[in-house]
Design a protein around this motif. Structure first.
Motif, short mmCIF file in Angstrom:
data_model
loop_
_atom_site.label_atom_id
_atom_site.label_comp_id
_atom_site.label_asym_id
_atom_site.label_seq_id
_atom_site.Cartn_x
_atom_site.Cartn_y
_atom_site.Cartn_z
N ALA A 20 -4.43 5.64 -8.48
CA ALA A 20 -2.99 6.19 -8.14
C ALA A 20 -3.01 6.50 -6.72
O ALA A 20 -1.99 6.12 -5.88
CB ALA A 20 -2.54 6.98 -9.03
N TRP A 48 2.39 9.06 -11.66
CA TRP A 48 2.83 8.55 -10.39
C TRP A 48 3.68 7.27 -10.30
O TRP A 48 3.05 6.14 -10.87
CB TRP A 48 1.68 8.51 -9.33
CG TRP A 48 1.05 9.60 -9.21
CD1 TRP A 48 1.35 11.15 -9.60
CD2 TRP A 48 0.00 9.97 -8.00
NE1 TRP A 48 0.65 11.92 -8.86
CE2 TRP A 48 -0.29 11.41 -7.89
CE3 TRP A 48 -0.28 9.60 -7.04
CZ2 TRP A 48 -1.09 12.07 -6.96
CZ3 TRP A 48 -1.45 9.92 -5.89
CH2 TRP A 48 -1.69 11.28 -5.94
N PHE A 62 1.20 5.09 -12.90
CA PHE A 62 -0.15 5.48 -13.02
C PHE A 62 0.00 6.66 -13.64
O PHE A 62 0.41 7.76 -13.28
CB PHE A 62 -0.84 5.17 -11.83
CG PHE A 62 -0.74 4.13 -10.93
CD1 PHE A 62 -1.88 3.07 -10.85
CD2 PHE A 62 0.32 3.57 -10.23
CE1 PHE A 62 -1.78 1.63 -10.36
CE2 PHE A 62 0.18 2.13 -9.63
CZ PHE A 62 -0.62 1.36 -9.65
#
Length: 270
Positions: A20, A48, A62
């Motif tokens: 991420a 995220w 993510f």
């Protein structure tokens, strides 16, 4: 060499957060280089969400369900982030995520659309093996990033529709803070590319591409060894590669000592 970590929640959180972070850096670089795209990302309770343009492989979430139990209002916020940008909603989901994650996605109309092998290997100062003397590896300088992107695209020349996309992807990757690009030369000619992104001791290896006429000459093996050595000298204790299940990339990584930590699924609205 140090021992392998168990494939548990703690390992998955390290690996997924490293991925991420690398993608967030990429999105920020895209925002600076191409403001019209509207690239941006948000953190929603540990998940995220990235927007890198409609259709970009980076436009997804993510860590959904991995850093906090998924809630309806959390998923509402994530969905609105993408829908408001006319983009499909996609979530990368670790099998170590909260057990309620898959049930929630199913109820909300999602289905699995892609699988990926998340692979790992412990590294220390002795991890890198002997390099191939016929392959010269070096870190690309700022002036060589366009060459890196061009060579990366040439590695996909058998799929013409991906050429321009990979060239664009490579140019942004080279400008992403925290990402280091590597070049491999054979007989003085640029032969292959690779990259590494490091986050809290995890080195994510990506950007692997070999120009067709140089395949089978050890370029990617040399790049892998060089990147692991670089990661070791920069304080990393864990290397990560993500590959398509059963692919040549997965087999090559396994030959170099990587193990599959888990198979990750990507879920999208049906």
């Amino acid at each position: 060499m140090t021992s392998f970590a168990f494939s548990d929640l703690a390992l998955s959180r390290r690996l997924e957060r490293a991925g991420a972070a690398a993608n967030a850096s990429f999105v920020e670089a895209r925002s600076r280089s191409s403001p019209a795209v509207g690239a941006t990302w948000i953190d929603v309770d540990g998940t995220w969400a990235m927007f890198d343009g409609v259709g970009s492989p980076l436009t997804q979430t993510f860590g959904f369900g991995l850093f906090s139990a998924p809630l309806d209002d959390q998923l509402d916020t994530l969905e609105q982030f993408f829908v408001s940008r006319n983009s499909r909603v996609l979530h990368e989901v670790s099998p170590l995520a909260d057990p309620s994650t898959l049930a929630m996605l199913g109820v909300r109309g999602y289905a699995p659309v892609e699988l990926a092998s998340v692979m790992h290997q412990p590294i220390d100062s002795t991890s890198a093996g002997a390099s191939d003397r016929d392959v010269h590896i070096r870190v690309a300088t700022a002036d060589e990033l366009s060459d890196w992107a061009h060579a990366s695209a040439l590695g996909w020349s058998e799929l013409p529709e991906l050429g321009d996309f990979m060239r664009d992807l490579g140019s942004v990757m080279g400008a992403s803070p925290g990402t280091v690009c590597f070049l491999a030369e054979i007989d003085g000619a640029l032969a292959a590319t690779g990259a590494i992104a490091m986050h809290e001791g995890v080195a994510l290896l990506a950007g692997a591409s070999t120009i067709p006429e140089f395949r089978g000459r050890g370029a990617q093996n040399a790049l892998l060894q060089a990147r692991i050595a670089y990661a070791a000298t920069n304080g990393c204790d864990l290397a990560q590669i993500v590959a398509q299940p059963g692919s040549a990339s997965q087999r090559n990584a396994e030959r170099q000592g990587f193990r599959i930590a888990y198979t990750r699924g990507k879920w999208g609205k049906t």
